[in-house]
Design a protein around this motif. Structure first.
Motif, PDB file in Angstrom:
ATOM      1  N   THR A 346      21.035 -48.255  -6.424  1.00 48.14           N
ATOM      2  CA  THR A 346      22.182 -48.501  -7.324  1.00 48.14           C
ATOM      3  C   THR A 346      22.112 -48.758  -8.853  1.00 48.14           C
ATOM      4  O   THR A 346      22.979 -48.607  -9.808  1.00 48.14           O
ATOM      5  CB  THR A 346      23.233 -49.513  -6.505  1.00 48.14           C
ATOM      6  N   LEU A 347      21.033 -49.870  -9.083  1.00 47.00           N
ATOM      7  CA  LEU A 347      20.899 -50.007 -10.604  1.00 47.00           C
ATOM      8  C   LEU A 347      20.453 -49.162 -11.256  1.00 47.00           C
ATOM      9  O   LEU A 347      20.769 -48.806 -12.555  1.00 47.00           O
ATOM     10  CB  LEU A 347      19.889 -51.386 -10.310  1.00 47.00           C
ATOM     11  N   ASP A 348      19.395 -48.289 -10.798  1.00 51.32           N
ATOM     12  CA  ASP A 348      18.882 -47.221 -11.526  1.00 51.32           C
ATOM     13  C   ASP A 348      19.845 -46.051 -11.863  1.00 51.32           C
ATOM     14  O   ASP A 348      20.184 -45.487 -13.005  1.00 51.32           O
ATOM     15  CB  ASP A 348      17.834 -46.598 -10.655  1.00 51.32           C
ATOM     16  N   ALA A 349      20.780 -45.932 -10.791  1.00 50.83           N
ATOM     17  CA  ALA A 349      21.754 -44.917 -11.165  1.00 50.83           C
ATOM     18  C   ALA A 349      22.886 -45.410 -12.043  1.00 50.83           C
ATOM     19  O   ALA A 349      23.271 -44.502 -12.945  1.00 50.83           O
ATOM     20  CB  ALA A 349      22.568 -44.608  -9.698  1.00 50.83           C
ATOM     21  N   ALA A 350      23.274 -46.634 -12.144  1.00 50.20           N
ATOM     22  CA  ALA A 350      24.017 -47.205 -13.173  1.00 50.20           C
ATOM     23  C   ALA A 350      23.492 -47.024 -14.674  1.00 50.20           C
ATOM     24  O   ALA A 350      24.021 -46.887 -15.624  1.00 50.20           O
ATOM     25  CB  ALA A 350      24.589 -48.631 -13.063  1.00 50.20           C
ATOM     26  N   VAL A 351      22.125 -47.395 -14.629  1.00 47.05           N
ATOM     27  CA  VAL A 351      21.470 -47.147 -15.844  1.00 47.05           C
ATOM     28  C   VAL A 351      21.522 -45.649 -16.529  1.00 47.05           C
ATOM     29  O   VAL A 351      21.579 -45.240 -17.671  1.00 47.05           O
ATOM     30  CB  VAL A 351      19.988 -47.627 -15.826  1.00 47.05           C
ATOM     31  N   LEU A 352      21.045 -44.901 -15.632  1.00 40.81           N
ATOM     32  CA  LEU A 352      20.897 -43.458 -15.975  1.00 40.81           C
ATOM     33  C   LEU A 352      22.273 -42.767 -16.405  1.00 40.81           C
ATOM     34  O   LEU A 352      22.451 -42.141 -17.156  1.00 40.81           O
ATOM     35  CB  LEU A 352      20.571 -42.593 -14.513  1.00 40.81           C
ATOM     36  N   GLN A 360      20.748 -40.343 -24.293  1.00 41.85           N
ATOM     37  CA  GLN A 360      19.400 -40.248 -24.035  1.00 41.85           C
ATOM     38  C   GLN A 360      18.789 -39.073 -22.874  1.00 41.85           C
ATOM     39  O   GLN A 360      17.742 -39.075 -22.689  1.00 41.85           O
ATOM     40  CB  GLN A 360      19.101 -41.793 -23.395  1.00 41.85           C
ATOM     41  N   ILE A 361      19.891 -38.917 -22.102  1.00 40.22           N
ATOM     42  CA  ILE A 361      19.681 -37.886 -21.115  1.00 40.22           C
ATOM     43  C   ILE A 361      20.783 -36.755 -21.760  1.00 40.22           C
ATOM     44  O   ILE A 361      22.173 -36.959 -21.867  1.00 40.22           O
ATOM     45  CB  ILE A 361      20.011 -37.985 -19.609  1.00 40.22           C
ATOM     46  N   LYS A 362      20.510 -35.424 -21.979  1.00 40.64           N
ATOM     47  CA  LYS A 362      21.354 -34.479 -22.603  1.00 40.64           C
ATOM     48  C   LYS A 362      21.785 -33.258 -21.676  1.00 40.64           C
ATOM     49  O   LYS A 362      20.825 -32.791 -20.626  1.00 40.64           O
ATOM     50  CB  LYS A 362      20.797 -33.981 -23.756  1.00 40.64           C
ATOM     51  N   GLY A 363      22.793 -32.633 -21.958  1.00 40.29           N
ATOM     52  CA  GLY A 363      23.472 -31.457 -21.339  1.00 40.29           C
ATOM     53  C   GLY A 363      24.149 -31.704 -20.163  1.00 40.29           C
ATOM     54  O   GLY A 363      24.669 -30.376 -19.897  1.00 40.29           O
ATOM     55  N   GLY A 364      24.289 -32.702 -19.633  1.00 44.69           N
ATOM     56  CA  GLY A 364      25.019 -32.858 -18.536  1.00 44.69           C
ATOM     57  C   GLY A 364      25.878 -34.160 -18.280  1.00 44.69           C
ATOM     58  O   GLY A 364      25.802 -34.878 -19.153  1.00 44.69           O
ATOM     59  N   ILE A 365      26.878 -34.336 -17.583  1.00 45.99           N
ATOM     60  CA  ILE A 365      27.550 -35.341 -17.225  1.00 45.99           C
ATOM     61  C   ILE A 365      26.966 -36.131 -16.023  1.00 45.99           C
ATOM     62  O   ILE A 365      26.888 -35.521 -14.771  1.00 45.99           O
ATOM     63  CB  ILE A 365      29.204 -34.881 -16.859  1.00 45.99           C
ATOM     64  N   VAL A 366      26.675 -37.221 -16.070  1.00 45.59           N
ATOM     65  CA  VAL A 366      26.044 -38.201 -15.040  1.00 45.59           C
ATOM     66  C   VAL A 366      26.716 -39.239 -14.790  1.00 45.59           C
ATOM     67  O   VAL A 366      27.349 -39.947 -15.526  1.00 45.59           O
ATOM     68  CB  VAL A 366      24.542 -38.695 -15.775  1.00 45.59           C
ATOM     69  N   ASP A 367      26.884 -39.666 -13.534  1.00 46.20           N
ATOM     70  CA  ASP A 367      27.582 -40.591 -13.067  1.00 46.20           C
ATOM     71  C   ASP A 367      26.927 -41.060 -11.638  1.00 46.20           C
ATOM     72  O   ASP A 367      26.363 -40.365 -10.948  1.00 46.20           O
ATOM     73  CB  ASP A 367      29.027 -40.182 -12.655  1.00 46.20           C
ATOM     74  N   GLY A 368      26.747 -42.553 -11.509  1.00 46.47           N
ATOM     75  CA  GLY A 368      26.212 -43.176 -10.367  1.00 46.47           C
ATOM     76  C   GLY A 368      26.449 -44.744 -10.488  1.00 46.47           C
ATOM     77  O   GLY A 368      26.896 -45.089 -11.558  1.00 46.47           O
ATOM     78  N   PRO A 369      26.243 -45.219  -9.335  1.00 50.99           N
ATOM     79  CA  PRO A 369      25.863 -44.722  -8.174  1.00 50.99           C
ATOM     80  C   PRO A 369      26.933 -44.116  -7.302  1.00 50.99           C
ATOM     81  O   PRO A 369      28.119 -44.373  -7.673  1.00 50.99           O
ATOM     82  CB  PRO A 369      25.441 -46.005  -7.188  1.00 50.99           C
ATOM     83  N   LEU A 370      26.584 -43.149  -6.564  1.00 49.35           N
ATOM     84  CA  LEU A 370      27.486 -42.469  -5.641  1.00 49.35           C
ATOM     85  C   LEU A 370      26.986 -42.238  -4.358  1.00 49.35           C
ATOM     86  O   LEU A 370      25.824 -41.877  -4.225  1.00 49.35           O
ATOM     87  CB  LEU A 370      27.889 -41.067  -6.264  1.00 49.35           C
ATOM     88  N   ALA A 371      27.672 -42.111  -3.344  1.00 45.42           N
ATOM     89  CA  ALA A 371      27.364 -41.949  -1.923  1.00 45.42           C
ATOM     90  C   ALA A 371      27.474 -40.563  -1.964  1.00 45.42           C
ATOM     91  O   ALA A 371      28.151 -39.917  -2.680  1.00 45.42           O
ATOM     92  CB  ALA A 371      27.867 -42.934  -0.783  1.00 45.42           C
ATOM     93  N   MET A 372      26.796 -39.954  -0.762  1.00 45.04           N
ATOM     94  CA  MET A 372      26.954 -38.608  -0.576  1.00 45.04           C
ATOM     95  C   MET A 372      28.071 -38.166  -0.478  1.00 45.04           C
ATOM     96  O   MET A 372      28.634 -36.828  -1.062  1.00 45.04           O
ATOM     97  CB  MET A 372      25.949 -38.271   0.492  1.00 45.04           C
ATOM     98  N   ASP A 373      29.133 -38.601   0.275  1.00 43.53           N
ATOM     99  CA  ASP A 373      30.438 -38.302   0.790  1.00 43.53           C
ATOM    100  C   ASP A 373      31.132 -38.252  -0.726  1.00 43.53           C
ATOM    101  O   ASP A 373      31.860 -36.980  -0.950  1.00 43.53           O
ATOM    102  CB  ASP A 373      31.283 -39.088   1.532  1.00 43.53           C
ATOM    103  N   ASN A 374      31.136 -39.108  -1.426  1.00 43.63           N
ATOM    104  CA  ASN A 374      32.136 -39.119  -2.598  1.00 43.63           C
ATOM    105  C   ASN A 374      31.647 -38.538  -3.631  1.00 43.63           C
ATOM    106  O   ASN A 374      32.214 -38.074  -4.731  1.00 43.63           O
ATOM    107  CB  ASN A 374      32.674 -40.533  -2.956  1.00 43.63           C
TER     108      ASN A 374
END
Length: 473
Positions: A346-352, A360-374
């Motif tokens: 969950t910490l890695d997801a929030a940082v990403l 620092q990461i390009k070309g997409g919209i990134v969100d997390g942490p997310l569980a598979m359902d949501n």
């Protein structure tokens, strides 16, 4: 509040009573009718193309006629109705997308409980499609019953891979070294990809085994280049050497263990490494989704740390963009959708997510942490109060580790009936990495991914297709 339907008994029926429903002919209707009836007449079944050949395919006349029973059984007379006989005359053919109006009119009452109905079906232009007479036993007692919700059915209504294959086939064949195509699946996939114009094959492996596989699938490979090598690890090393020498521009896995091929690819000295991290991306055509789903990493990085995940996310975004997604929506998965220090993913997801927000990461919209359902289901995201541009409709999923990714991809493949293709990203050339059990289509789709990714990396943009693409390049 539960919806109910009430019938009209024989005693209540009057000559001239009329009822109607509307229905649009869909691809799914034709596939389901073929399953139920056993009628697989090719004129009445969608083909494997991107649009299923929906403009040419003809709806079975008996499917059209069966719509009359929906009016009689659901509307008038309604629940309790039983058929005695039905006559039908078909005036016009029906195709996918046609909007039909089905009307029944009571034209005669006979001795209880018999009644006669005139039935007519017209299309969106008002033209008569079908007409006939239905003799039925009308219900003799009044019935009010809840509207039945039928169980959901999974029907692959759109072949997303076919669209990618058709697009990639417009590019010049990619010279591809195929490592140990020594069984029917791996050699069959190479043959299909060659026939579709996606690759120009060079085979490395045991000549006797390759020849036996060719005989098994009745393939003539006499004109193909063949580099004899009976040892699998040595064959993988020779494939990498060919790439480094400029004699091949892609690698395809055959009947060789993934770790044997990857060991040659990821070697620090003499491998195909670049400055970035090498990772694997699954592309899955899931019947319940409207677009291809990308999952990474499920094959190479066992327990990636944060910086490895940065490259994994970037690689997955790059492949999704190469396949035509302008701005991929990336869901970084964990077991929960809230940050929990006891769950490192969950910490890695929030940082990403924050790194993507800051470029620092390009070309997409990134969100997390997310569980598979949501991450996948909008209702689940709404229920948990998650408001984001990704939640509910992610098309790229980043898993915490290899175990989670491998299980997720295989569950979708073997339980949800998804079709899977796979590509290794971040190496000098695309590496098509499929399971030895995968069929020809998985390898064909993987070749399409390699073609489109190779073009994107070379040109810096997705290939949109052109009738003159091969001539121009």
């Amino acid at each position: 509040m539960t919806q109910t339907i009430r019938n009209k008994s024989w005693a209540e029926l009057e000559v001239g009573d009329k009822a109607a429903i509307e229905r649009t002919c869909a691809v799914q209707d034709l596939i389901l009718f073929a399953h139920v009836s056993g009628n697989t007449n090719p004129m009445m079944l969608p083909d494997g193309s991107a649009n299923h050949g929906s403009k040419e395919v003809i709806a079975p006349s008996m499917w059209v006629g069966s719509l009359i029973s929906a009016v009689l059984g659901n509307v008038m007379p309604g629940p309790g109705t039983l058929y005695r006989s039905q006559s039908l005359e078909f005036k016009k053919r029906v195709h996918v997308g046609d909007r039909l109006r089905i009307t029944v009119t009571c034209c005669e009452k006979r001795e209880a409980p018999v009644a006669l109905f005139r039935a007519e079906i017209t299309d969106q232009a008002g033209d008569l499609v079908c007409a006939g007479l239905a003799e039925i036993d009308a219900p003799t007692v009044s019935i009010e019953t809840p509207v039945r919700e039928l169980p959901a059915l999974i029907v692959d209504h759109a072949d997303h891979f076919a669209k990618l294959v058709d697009l990639a086939a417009q590019l010049p064949p990619l010279k591809t070294v195929i490592v140990c195509p020594e069984d029917r699946n791996s050699l069959g996939g190479a043959l299909l990809s060659t026939e579709r114009g996606l690759i120009h094959p060079v085979l490395i492996g045991d000549p006797d085994r390759i020849s036996a596989a060719a005989r098994e699938i009745e393939a003539d490979i006499s004109g193909w280049a063949l580099v004899p090598e009976t040892d699998h690890r040595a064959a993988a090393a020779r494939a990498v050497a060919m790439v480094l020498a400029g004699d091949a521009h892609a690698v395809m896995k055959g009947a060789i263990h993934s770790d044997e091929l990857l060991a040659a690819v990821v070697k620090k000295d003499g491998g195909l490494r670049t400055n970035g991290r090498i990772s694997h991306v699954f592309a899955l055509d899931v019947p319940t989704l409207d677009e291809i789903l990308f999952i990474s990493d499920a094959a190479i990085n066992i327990a990636p740390d944060l910086m490895a995940k940065v490259d994994i996310v970037q690689n997955a975004i790059d492949l999704a963009r190469a396949c035509g997604l302008d701005r991929p929506r990336v869901g970084v998965l964990s077991a929960v959708e809230t940050i929990n220090p006891n769950i490192p993913s969950t910490l890695d997801a929030a940082v990403l997510s924050k790194m993507a927000e800051r470029g620092q990461i390009k070309g997409g919209i990134v969100d997390g942490p997310l569980a598979m359902d949501n991450a996948i289901d909008m209702e689940a995201a709404k229920t948990k109060g998650i408001a984001s541009l990704v939640a509910g409709h992610a098309n790229v999923l980043i898993v915490p580790n290899l175990e989670a990714g491998n299980m997720l991809a295989k569950e979708l493949t073997f339980i949800a009936r998804a079709e899977a293709a796979g590509l290794v990203i971040g190496a000098r050339v695309p590496v098509m990495l499929t399971s030895r059990a995968d069929n020809d289509r998985a390898r064909l789709a993987s070749c399409a991914l390699a073609q489109l990714y190779n073009h994107w990396r070379r040109e810096g943009r997705a290939f949109a297709g052109s009738a003159q693409a091969k001539a121009a390049e």
